[in-house]
Design an enzyme around this catalytic site. Structure first.
Site, short mmCIF file in Angstrom:
data_model
loop_
_atom_site.label_atom_id
_atom_site.label_comp_id
_atom_site.label_asym_id
_atom_site.label_seq_id
_atom_site.Cartn_x
_atom_site.Cartn_y
_atom_site.Cartn_z
N ASP A 66 0.85 -1.19 0.00
CA ASP A 66 0.00 0.00 0.00
C ASP A 66 0.88 1.24 0.00
O ASP A 66 1.74 1.42 0.88
CB ASP A 66 -0.90 -0.01 1.24
CG ASP A 66 -1.82 1.20 1.28
OD1 ASP A 66 -2.73 1.28 0.45
OD2 ASP A 66 -1.60 2.06 2.15
N THR A 99 -3.37 5.31 -3.99
CA THR A 99 -2.28 6.04 -3.34
C THR A 99 -0.98 5.91 -4.11
O THR A 99 -0.22 6.88 -4.25
CB THR A 99 -2.10 5.53 -1.90
OG1 THR A 99 -1.92 4.11 -1.92
CG2 THR A 99 -3.31 5.86 -1.06
N THR A 100 -0.70 4.70 -4.62
CA THR A 100 0.51 4.52 -5.42
C THR A 100 0.40 5.26 -6.74
O THR A 100 1.35 5.90 -7.20
CB THR A 100 0.76 3.03 -5.66
OG1 THR A 100 0.84 2.34 -4.40
CG2 THR A 100 2.06 2.81 -6.42
N ASP A 397 -8.89 -0.35 2.10
CA ASP A 397 -8.92 0.27 0.78
C ASP A 397 -10.18 -0.14 0.02
O ASP A 397 -10.85 0.69 -0.63
CB ASP A 397 -7.68 -0.13 -0.02
CG ASP A 397 -6.42 0.54 0.52
OD1 ASP A 397 -6.55 1.36 1.45
OD2 ASP A 397 -5.32 0.23 0.03
#
Length: 1177
Positions: A66, A99-100, A397
């Site tokens: 994550d 997020t990445t 998530d």
């Protein structure tokens, strides 16, 4: 010989040792740092992404892919690279996924323009192009996104399952996507679909077993808490139990912290021990009486209480975590109680089944079949602890993605499909733009391809080949063509393959990445002061700094240190924080801590609400705990918060109103309120539907000169016209009294009993119309309903010209009652939009002065109009009704144009500039809300529900005031109503009777103003209102002693004194409004109070009867008895509210600071039911 130039002195701007870097090299260095961060994360993207094993300084290992978690665990020190950490955290908090992607996209945007920076292209041109391209991309997403059809539950659920599955594709649990997708969707659908608070989904981790052993409990489950030996004797399961949730400690406390008790004898010590045991037994017995079978408490439950409960087949659990207890309350109902006394059935919850079961190596308390279940619990199983933690992050998530899909309702295809379409779209658009912006937008389009490219690289595919295929497919119109990591071709239609994700994920990622890239490009210099990085850097604040900063007298501006990620006043605080008043700026360094204390909100001296208050401490004095909990204060920002004005709390007992301290017009007038505290600001912030929300600003400041000017303007624009409207109402209500002096009853063949019946019907209809009128006014707005009322009753009033007898008289009385009912509380509600609590009572006094002015003006008008009988032969009272009805109609029609809906809504087609400019509107709105935050609870077009009305009606705490409203005016109403008629019966003619009513009216006007001002000074509502009864009692006794031989002028003098009584009704109206607390409850309680007042008028209208005239001996005897009864009622009301406040004070002060704050956060009590509310008396 030429003279040499003088030596130039060296200018030192920064301390020695300060590191400065600037210009193009600094900008390129920042870009390189961001690229290094992206390189670390790039291998984790996509369904074939790799995991990272991160070991901290304590040797603890975490395995995750994550992006937000990795960046949080990494100790990144480069200031520019921290920007990427911030956007990853923001993406995780907002949508939970992507997020990445957002970090990679931001870094790639910088990489694509790195060469342009080296070649000298201005960063401002690049930022302009990026922002245009970002807006194009977001508009394109909104054009392509597919709306979820929620009408078909099965299809909607299937879509949510696909979104959850897509989110898990790159996670450690991708092999169990079907199992966990179903669990995630079920968990989200357990929540309240209007709120979807993911915090109500509890997650419990139990090592052991496999992933398939994880389960979803549709209710609440938490680990068995610490218990004593007696717990094993307690029942472990119940069907339909009553559940009591407490914030109470149930154990004998050991003496500690140097406690010392001095006793003279052993018996004294034994008495102390016995008292302690008696206290805990009293608590336990009170709990048993509630009928609860399950008792939960956040605080410890000792061995004595545990055994006591076991002997009575009651299960108990102490030290229950606050989050778990809150979720229990959400599921089973009831509320968390901070005391064991006065626990009622509505405070208890229930569930279909409770049991304690073994799950793995732990025992868990499980609540299932909960009737109000808006929460659930995920119990996760697995081998290693690190594995279970990664499962938890993955499910978080997925939960966030499903939540956004439910709320947002739009999806797009994932797997790089939407990025490739956006890239092609922006490339095509860039061709139409000349100059350097074309190159910048092309660079943006190329940067978007990093997502599908990295997915291919991580899956071991040929990214060059795959991207060429994707470009070709999108050029041929295949909008949803994306990467296929499993198929032989490497590309597919990801929409048909059910690779879906909410469009909000992409919109947020693109906008955040663009802003982060622009932020880094805008920085061309970094100044690093080594001293600021040292522990507890900076000089210690001098003694007294905090106290001087808190005085708030408009001479300085305290600075509050706020963490960079938190801005309670909004992102644009700097722009709004300009010095709006002529004041100097000071500094204050420290942090904010909160504790519970008695703090009166607003300026109302009789009612207080106890709330958390702020205590400011110098930074050098902060504790180590505070430092560790808040993080490194070297990264703390200091916000310039404008100073508040001096809190003007005059001593009303000592300072007469004519000697109040004069305020300096140049001082800041903004008064302290709950909006100055970042914690309570969010609790009391006006909701978005509040009509004045666009003018609310907690940082706004103004001077006393500005406030005085605005108040005068409101008085001129609003108050004077409401005075005229009330004057019109009274003109039409009281003209029946003047008509009596012109043989009104004889002309219509009626007697006193018929007249009493008409007045009774009028008051009864007036009473019936009170509440419906208020509800209608609240729904459509008083600015529309009040003028409509006036026009309607003016038509009925002027139609009285054609009265023909008893039937038509009674009919018009009923219609007038129906039309005029609710007018007064409607106007009071309207005035509360503009005035504070301290300003309203005295203006209500002047409001009721129009009542007396009407008697004077009406008497003079009647004197002239009633003489028409001698000129035309037509009864003068007919023209009286006709002329005064026409005047009221004119006022009613004008009111449609002269009553704006609210302070910020004065602009309309006939007032294009409005009455107030923007600054004046902000002064009105913020001063009113700072005085009473509850005024923003409802907007001015919001109606009331039946449930809200019922809650107010059954509020027994308000009934003493309602009863006083029924009886307090009865002793003086009959003499006032029959004043002119009594004067005629005593031998005075029509003109004399009307003119002789003027002295009592003037006296009433003077006493009204005197006693309203007096109520501001003596600090007691009861004393200010009971004066009426002591005024009336001796005069009624004198009136009762009169006989037929008493002089007419003596009778006139006594009756004039009675009817010139101090009119305390405005004080009691304000008293009821204060004790109601809240716009909705205030609206209903005002109607109920006025209904009781009108009911009292009905009673008063039937005390003087026809067979008792002209001296009304029997009636006066009844009035004396009612007056004595009223004095006793006022005494009871005083003791009633005093006892409630004393009880609440005792309970509140017995609670710890933590318990007080917990009560405010968790209580379901509303308005005046709260323990921290104090009634006025």
């Amino acid at each position: 010989m030429q003279r040499g130039l003088p030596m130039q002195p060296t200018v030192v701007l920064l301390k020695e040792g300060t590191d400065t870097s600037q210009g193009k090299p600094q900008l390129l260095s920042n870009i390189s740092a961001c690229l290094a961060i992206a390189e670390t994360l790039s291998s984790t993207l996509g369904p074939r992404g790799m995991d990272k094993l991160i070991v901290n300084e304590r040797g603890e290992a975490q395995i995750t892919n994550d992006g937000a978690t990795i960046l949080k665990l990494l100790d990144i020190v480069h200031p520019a690279a921290r920007t990427l950490v911030d956007i990853a955290r923001a993406q995780d908090a907002e949508v939970g996924d992507g997020t990445t992607s957002v970090v990679l996209l931001a870094a790639q945007l910088l990489k694509e323009v790195k060469n342009y920076i080296e070649e000298g292209v201005s960063p401002h041109i690049i930022m302009k192009g990026y922002r245009q391209a970002s807006q194009l991309a977001i508009d394109r997403i909104k054009e392509l996104q597919i709306t979820i059809d929620k009408s078909d539950p099965e299809r909607f659920r299937s879509l949510l399952l696909k979104c959850a599955s897509t989110s898990m594709s790159s996670k450690l649990i991708h092999s169990e996507k079907p199992f966990f997708s179903k669990m995630v969707v079920d968990a989200v659908q357990c929540l309240d679909q209007d709120d979807l608070d993911e915090n109500l989904i509890g997650v419990k981790k139990i090592p052991g077993g496999g992933m398939q052993d994880s389960l979803l409990i549709r209710g609440v489950s938490f680990k068995k808490t610490f218990t004593y030996a007696g717990a094993e004797q307690q029942p472990k399961s119940f069907n339909d139990p009553l559940i009591l949730s407490l914030n109470v400690e149930l154990e004998l406390k050991a003496e500690k912290d140097n406690a010392e008790v001095r006793v003279e004898a052993v018996s004294d010590y034994q008495a102390i021990v016995d008292a302690e045991w008696e206290i805990i037994y009293r608590k336990l017995e009170a709990i048993e009486k509630t009928g609860a079978k399950v008792v939960l408490s956040k605080l410890p439950i000792g061995d004595l209480a545990t055994q006591w409960f076991a002997d009575r087949d009651i299960f108990c659990a102490g030290r229950v975590p606050a989050g778990d207890l809150q979720r229990v309350v959400k599921a089973v109902g009831g509320s968390i109680q901070s005391t064991c006394s006065d626990i009622r059935r509505e405070h208890l919850g229930t569930c279909g089944r409770y049991d304690e079961r073994q799950i793995g190596g732990e025992r868990y308390n499980v609540f299932e079949q909960c009737p109000k279940a808006k929460t659930c619990t995920l119990i996760l199983r697995g081998g290693a602890e690190q594995f279970i933690e990664e499962v938890e992050r993955s499910l978080h998530d997925a939960i966030m993605v499903v939540k956004r899909a439910v709320k947002n309702g739009h999806v797009v295809a994932g797997g790089g499909a939407i990025e490739m379409d956006l890239s092609a779209y922006i490339r095509k658009h860039a061709l139409s733009i000349p100059g350097k912006l074309q190159l910048v937008m092309t660079a943006f389009a190329k940067a978007l391809e990093i997502i599908p490219r990295q997915i291919c690289d991580n899956a071991g595919l040929d990214s060059t080949d795959i991207l060429n295929k994707l470009r070709m497919n999108h050029a041929n119109g295949s909008t949803w063509s994306g990467v296929d990591v499993d198929g032989p071709e490497g590309v597919r239609d990801n929409m048909e393959a059910f690779v879906w994700e909410p469009s909000l994920v992409k919109v947020n990622a693109i906008s955040s990445a663009t802003e982060a890239a622009c932020l880094i490009l805008s920085v061309d210099e970094t100044v690093r002061n080594p001293q600021s990085e040292a522990q507890n850097a900076g000089p210690k604040a001098p003694p007294g700094t905090a106290q001087r900063a808190l005085r708030g007298r408009g001479r300085g501006v305290p600075r509050r240190p706020i963490h960079p990620s938190f801005s309670p006043f909004g992102a644009d605080y700097k722009k709004r924080c300009e010095p709006s008043c002529r004041s100097q700026r000071g500094t204050f360094s420290g942090f904010v801590a909160f504790h519970s204390a008695d703090f009166s909100v607003g300026s109302d001296w009789a009612m207080s609400t106890v709330l958390p208050t702020a205590v400011y401490k110098p930074a050098a004095e902060k504790s180590d705990d505070a430092s560790s909990s808040k993080g490194d204060l070297s990264s703390t920002l200091t916000l310039d918060v404008p100073a508040l004005g001096e809190h003007h709390e005059e001593n009303r007992k000592k300072v007469p109103f004519w000697k109040r301290v004069k305020r300096n017009p140049e001082d800041i007038a903004t008064q302290p309120s709950v909006f100055d505290d970042p914690v309570t600001l969010e609790t009391y912030r006006p909701p978005p539907q509040y009509e004045n929300i666009h003018r609310f600003d907690p940082l706004f400041r103004w001077t006393w000169a500005e406030e005085f000017a605005v108040v005068r303007k409101i008085d001129f624009r609003i108050m004077i016209w409401t005075w005229i409207m009330f004057f019109s109402l009274d003109l039409d209500r009281s003209n029946i009294s003047q008509a009596n002096t012109d043989n009104f009853l004889e002309d219509l063949n009626m007697n006193t009993d018929d007249f009493n019946l008409g007045n009774t019907l009028f008051k009864l209809c007036f009473l019936i119309a009170e509440l419906p009128s208020q509800l209608l006014s609240k729904r459509i707005g008083p600015d529309r309903w009040i003028p409509s009322q006036m026009v309607l009753w003016s038509i009925v009033s002027l139609s009285q010209f054609w009265l023909s007898g008893r039937g038509s008289f009674l009919a018009t009385r009923c219609l007038l009652g129906f039309m005029q009912g609710g007018f007064i509380p409607d106007v009071i509600l309207y005035l509360s939009y503009f005035y504070t609590k301290s300003e309203l009572p005295i203006r209500l006094a002047w409001f009721w002065v129009s009542n007396y002015m009407d008697h004077i003006v009406g008497a003079f008008l009647a004197t002239g109009i009633l003489r028409i009988r001698s000129l035309t032969g037509v009864a003068g009272w007919r023209y009286l009704f006709l002329i005064e009805g026409i005047l009221t109609m004119i006022v009613g029609i004008l009111s449609f144009f002269l009553m704006p809906p609210g302070p910020t809504q004065t602009r309309t087609w006939h007032r294009k500039e409005g009455w107030f400019d923007e600054r004046e509107e902000k002064i009105i709105v913020n001063r009113v809300l700072r005085d009473d935050p509850s005024k923003s609870d409802m907007h001015n077009r919001q109606g009331l529900s039946v449930k809200m009305i019922w809650v107010v009606i059954k509020d027994w705490r308000m009934w003493p005031l309602y009863i006083l409203g029924l009886t307090h005016m009865i002793p003086v109403t009959p003499p006032q109503t029959y004043l002119t008629l009594s004067l005629r019966q005593l031998g005075f003619n029509t003109t004399e009777s009307n003119l002789l009513s003027i002295p009592s009216t003037v006296l009433g006007m003077v006493t009204l103003l005197i006693f309203c001002y007096l109520s501001e000074i003596i600090n007691s509502r009861v004393i200010a209102t009971v004066i009426l009864q002591f005024w009336a009692l001796p005069l009624l006794i004198a009136l009762y002693t009169f006989n037929a031989e008493t002089s007419s002028w003596v009778y006139f003098a006594v009756v004039s004194l009675i009817t010139g009584y101090p009119y305390v009704h405005p004080v009691q109206v304000a008293w009821a409004s204060t004790n109601s607390y809240g716009v909705g409850t205030r609206t209903v309680s005002a109607s109920i109070y006025n209904m009781f007042v009108q009911a009292g008028g009905i009673v008063a209208a039937n005390i003087y009867l026809n067979d008792d005239k002209p001296l009304y001996k029997r009636g006066n005897r009844a009035l004396i008895g009612i007056t004595v009864m009223n004095i006793a009622l006022y005494l009871f009301t005083y003791l009633f509210y005093r006892r409630i406040n004393a009880r609440r004070d005792r309970i509140w002060k017995s609670m710890t600071t933590k318990e007080q704050q917990e009560y405010l956060d968790t209580t379901q009590d509303k308005g005046n039911q709260k323990l921290n509310f104090r009634f006025a008396y």
